[in-house]
Scaffold this active site. Structure first.
Site, PDB file in Angstrom:
ATOM      1  N   ASP A 194       0.591  -1.288   0.391  1.00  0.00           N
ATOM      2  CA  ASP A 194      -0.087   0.383   0.049  1.00  0.00           C
ATOM      3  C   ASP A 194       0.820   1.705   0.107  1.00  0.00           C
ATOM      4  OD1 ASP A 194      -2.152   1.439   0.257  1.00  0.00           O
ATOM      5  OD2 ASP A 194      -3.028   0.666   2.159  1.00  0.00           O
ATOM      6  N   HIS A 338     -10.693  -1.823  -6.406  1.00  0.00           N
ATOM      7  CA  HIS A 338     -10.628  -0.968  -5.564  1.00  0.00           C
ATOM      8  C   HIS A 338     -10.077   0.630  -6.135  1.00  0.00           C
ATOM      9  CE1 HIS A 338     -10.055   0.911  -2.100  1.00  0.00           C
ATOM     10  NE2 HIS A 338      -8.803   1.130  -1.903  1.00  0.00           N
TER      11      HIS A 338
HETATM   12 FE1  N7H Z   1      -7.319   2.034  -0.506  1.00  0.00          FE
HETATM   13  N1  N7H Z   1      -6.233  -2.764   0.220  1.00  0.00           N
HETATM   14  O1  N7H Z   1      -5.265  -3.319   0.523  1.00  0.00           O
HETATM   15  O2  N7H Z   1      -6.819  -3.140  -0.836  1.00  0.00           O
HETATM   16  N2  N7H Z   1      -5.947   0.274  -1.759  1.00  0.00           N
HETATM   17  N3  N7H Z   1      -7.760   0.711   0.756  1.00  0.00           N
HETATM   18  N4  N7H Z   1      -8.816   3.256  -0.062  1.00  0.00           N
HETATM   19  N5  N7H Z   1      -6.857   3.892  -2.520  1.00  0.00           N
HETATM   20  C1  N7H Z   1      -4.819   1.036  -2.194  1.00  0.00           C
HETATM   21  O3  N7H Z   1      -2.156   2.736  -4.490  1.00  0.00           O
HETATM   22  C2  N7H Z   1      -7.498  -0.286   0.756  1.00  0.00           C
HETATM   23  C3  N7H Z   1      -9.706   3.248   1.359  1.00  0.00           C
HETATM   24  C4  N7H Z   1      -7.545   4.598  -2.295  1.00  0.00           C
HETATM   25  O4  N7H Z   1      -4.089   6.354  -7.498  1.00  0.00           O
HETATM   26  C5  N7H Z   1      -4.751  -0.265  -2.658  1.00  0.00           C
HETATM   27  O5  N7H Z   1      -0.716   2.563  -2.845  1.00  0.00           O
HETATM   28  C6  N7H Z   1      -8.266  -1.098   1.946  1.00  0.00           C
HETATM   29  C7  N7H Z   1     -10.916   3.920   1.353  1.00  0.00           C
HETATM   30  C8  N7H Z   1      -7.165   5.487  -3.256  1.00  0.00           C
HETATM   31  O6  N7H Z   1      -4.260   4.512  -8.238  1.00  0.00           O
HETATM   32  C9  N7H Z   1      -4.563  -0.628  -2.089  1.00  0.00           C
HETATM   33  C10 N7H Z   1      -8.459  -0.277   2.309  1.00  0.00           C
HETATM   34  C11 N7H Z   1     -10.191   4.908   0.283  1.00  0.00           C
HETATM   35  C12 N7H Z   1      -5.798   4.436  -3.700  1.00  0.00           C
HETATM   36  C13 N7H Z   1      -5.163  -0.045  -0.802  1.00  0.00           C
HETATM   37  C14 N7H Z   1      -8.355   1.004   1.896  1.00  0.00           C
HETATM   38  C15 N7H Z   1      -9.482   4.629   0.184  1.00  0.00           C
HETATM   39  C16 N7H Z   1      -6.098   3.221  -2.808  1.00  0.00           C
HETATM   40  C17 N7H Z   1      -3.081   0.433  -3.244  1.00  0.00           C
HETATM   41  C18 N7H Z   1      -9.592   0.043   4.109  1.00  0.00           C
HETATM   42  C19 N7H Z   1     -10.735   5.998   0.326  1.00  0.00           C
HETATM   43  C20 N7H Z   1      -5.471   4.559  -4.790  1.00  0.00           C
HETATM   44  C21 N7H Z   1      -1.669   0.735  -3.316  1.00  0.00           C
HETATM   45  C22 N7H Z   1      -8.798  -1.121   5.203  1.00  0.00           C
HETATM   46  C23 N7H Z   1     -12.428   6.931   0.077  1.00  0.00           C
HETATM   47  C24 N7H Z   1      -5.576   4.740  -6.337  1.00  0.00           C
HETATM   48  C25 N7H Z   1      -1.461   1.876  -3.419  1.00  0.00           C
HETATM   49  C26 N7H Z   1      -4.836   5.218  -7.204  1.00  0.00           C
HETATM   50  C27 N7H Z   1      -4.690   2.220  -3.061  1.00  0.00           C
HETATM   51  C28 N7H Z   1      -6.059  -1.083  -0.274  1.00  0.00           C
HETATM   52  C29 N7H Z   1      -9.204   2.079   2.200  1.00  0.00           C
HETATM   53  C30 N7H Z   1      -8.571   5.083  -1.381  1.00  0.00           C
HETATM   54  C31 N7H Z   1      -3.523  -1.849  -1.698  1.00  0.00           C
HETATM   55  C32 N7H Z   1      -7.501  -2.395   2.892  1.00  0.00           C
HETATM   56  C33 N7H Z   1     -11.627   4.230   3.110  1.00  0.00           C
HETATM   57  C34 N7H Z   1      -7.201   6.633  -4.182  1.00  0.00           C
END
Ligand code: N7H
Length: 481
Positions: A194, A338
């Site tokens: 992440d 996601h």
């Molecule tokens: Fe997410 N995951 O592990 O599945 N997220 N996220 N997120 N997220 C991202 O790109 C995760 C949450 C965004 O620019 C990655 O750095 C989990 C909320 C945004 O390409 C992974 C949870 C919100 C991005 C996860 C969670 C977001 C992003 C890829 C909760 C906003 C960038 C790693 C437990 C409302 C997208 C990365 C881009 C990336 C996960 C929450 C938003 C692996 C487990 C609540 C904007």
């Protein structure tokens, strides 16, 4: 140029962390608090301070200096209720007036807009009771070890007279977050790397790798070009309200054994080229298609059917994808994956005609989350059931909650018709990680894009609040006396 000594460090640089404490507090004595705050302000780590710390960490490593380097950083943020308590007029913060999520507060917003499950009487979200109280502010303490943090917390407690009759604050709840150990460091609890794709900022970042273009500083910082409040009136932000940022904090529990169990029970039989997959491979591909990246971090838009750790580790390539060339197709990456839901890139910026391009810079957020809770136990793995609380202390910064966090959660993650694809018979469905509502999505099977898969909620919100992280000048001139 940005005044890096005026901006709190977590916003642009991220406080260096192995461990973090979020200390949520109420103000119990306003006059004392505003005095005590003067003594606290020198503790606040600014962006400039973080850059110095990072240099010290690098030097320590490079020069193999002896001993432990103990580093910590403190930031402070206030809720709207906090400003009300302090008697500070915060109309210069909330561009949306009384409807602004900052003014409404996350407790209400969770029910009306974010889609959090409600508690029994239906009026409040089903949260940890601590977050159902009014929270006035939060100290973020970050550093190399829990001992360093506890020492810093004590230092803060002394400043605010905690434990004495003269105390000006009351702790509501402290939550500890920890970066995961060993090889899992940098990975969240489902196992995915992440924090790879935060936006780069014009006038601040010096290294710009291929990928989404840098955004105006005002997308993250109040009072700068790109801050939508300036469209209302160029002088909308009073001095004290510039160089700050809104923090959305979310206490998100992750059901990891259940997530793993779901992948095990629904392996994809074949990849997008029709090649037969072993069950473990099919489960791994399913997980990657839910997130839009492999656990290594490699984007499936570039490496659709086989993980590519070298790609994942290369910052010049691991963000260099736009879902281009697969508009109207879920073959490589599901619409609702996601990372595609939360940053749809060319799906909106270069859409197929007749849709007009939509610039999504104003939707970018700076994510600063940290994990909480222990690693999976043998018993949990065996039973496929969560027995210990764990998850993500999600935190993100933006100049507008309405444009940033709230919009992404409500209008993208929770909306089954987003991103819009007129030529497709199937809806994308909900974000399988954070979407709230009926979690159904299409596109998981690359050979049968219309097939829908329903899944339980693997991420459960148990608290949160919206805060404002003021500048150092704002703290000194307006909040402290
Ligand atoms: Fe997410 N995951 O592990 O599945 N997220 N996220 N997120 N997220 C991202 O790109 C995760 C949450 C965004 O620019 C990655 O750095 C989990 C909320 C945004 O390409 C992974 C949870 C919100 C991005 C996860 C969670 C977001 C992003 C890829 C909760 C906003 C960038 C790693 C437990 C409302 C997208 C990365 C881009 C990336 C996960 C929450 C938003 C692996 C487990 C609540 C904007």
């Amino acid at each position: 140029p940005l005044d890096l000594k005026n901006i709190q460090g977590d916003i642009l640089s991220g406080l260096p962390k192995k461990t973090q404490l979020y200390v949520f507090f109420d103000i119990t004595d306003v006059a004392r608090f505003r005095k005590d705050l003067n003594k606290f302000i020198p503790l606040v780590k600014t962006v400039a301070g973080v850059l110095e710390d990072r240099k010290a960490i690098d030097d320590h490593k490079k020069k193999k200096l002896p001993g432990l380097l103990t580093l910590s950083g403190v930031n402070i943020s206030f809720s709207h209720q906090g400003f009300v308590k302090l008697g500070i007029d915060d109309t210069g913060l909330a561009a949306g007036g009384a409807q602004d999520p900052f003014v409404v507060g996350q407790k209400k917003d969770a029910i009306t807009n974010l889609g959090d499950p409600a508690n029994k009487d239906g009026t409040l979200p089903d949260w940890d009771p601590a977050f159902l109280k009014d929270i006035h502010g939060v100290f973020l303490i970050s550093g190399d070890s829990i001992l360093t943090l506890e020492k810093k917390k004590l230092e803060i407690a002394l400043i605010f007279g905690v434990g004495t009759p003269q105390t000006s604050i009351k702790e509501i709840i402290t939550i500890r977050g920890d970066v995961r150990p060993g090889d899992e460091s940098g990975h969240e609890h489902f196992g995915f790397l992440d924090g790879i794709s935060n936006p780069t900022i014009k006038g601040f970042d010096t290294v710009i790798n291929p990928g989404p273009k840098p955004v105006d500083a005002g997308v993250l910082l109040t009072g700068h070009t790109g801050d939508p409040a300036l469209d209302i009136r160029p002088d909308f932000r009073p001095d004290w309200a510039t160089d700050g940022s809104f923090l959305s904090f979310r206490y998100l529990f992750q059901e990891v054994p259940e997530f793993n169990d779901f992948l095990t029970k629904n392996p994809l039989a074949k990849d997008g080229n029709g090649k037969a997959l072993k069950p473990e491979e099919g489960s791994e591909l399913l997980g990657a298609r839910m997130v839009g990246r492999w656990k290594s971090g490699a984007p499936i838009d570039v490496a659709p059917f086989k993980d590519d750790p070298a790609l994942a580790a290369d910052p010049k390539r691991n963000n260099d994808f736009e879902f281009a060339g697969e508009i109207n197709s879920q073959l490589r990456c599901p619409f609702a994956a996601h990372v595609r839901k939360t940053n749809p890139r060319d799906d909106l910026e270069v859409p197929p005609p007749p849709r007009a391009p939509i610039d999504i810079d104003s939707r970018r957020i700076m994510r600063r989350g940290v994990q909480f809770g222990p690693e999976l136990t043998a018993k949990e793995k065996q039973e496929g059931k969560t027995l210990h609380d764990r998850g993500l202390l999600f935190a993100c910064y933006q100049s507008s909650l309405t444009n940033g966090f709230q919009f992404i959660q409500q209008s993208w993650a929770n909306t089954k018709t987003f991103p819009p694809f007129e030529t497709q018979p199937e809806d994308p469905g909900l974000d399988p990680i954070i979407g709230q509502g009926v979690r159904e999505m299409s596109g998981l099977d690359p050979l049968n894009e219309q097939k829908l898969l329903t899944m339980p909620a693997f991420v459960v919100p148990r608290g949160g609040e919206y805060f404002f992280s003021p500048s150092i000048k704002g703290l000194k001139s307006t909040i402290a006396t």
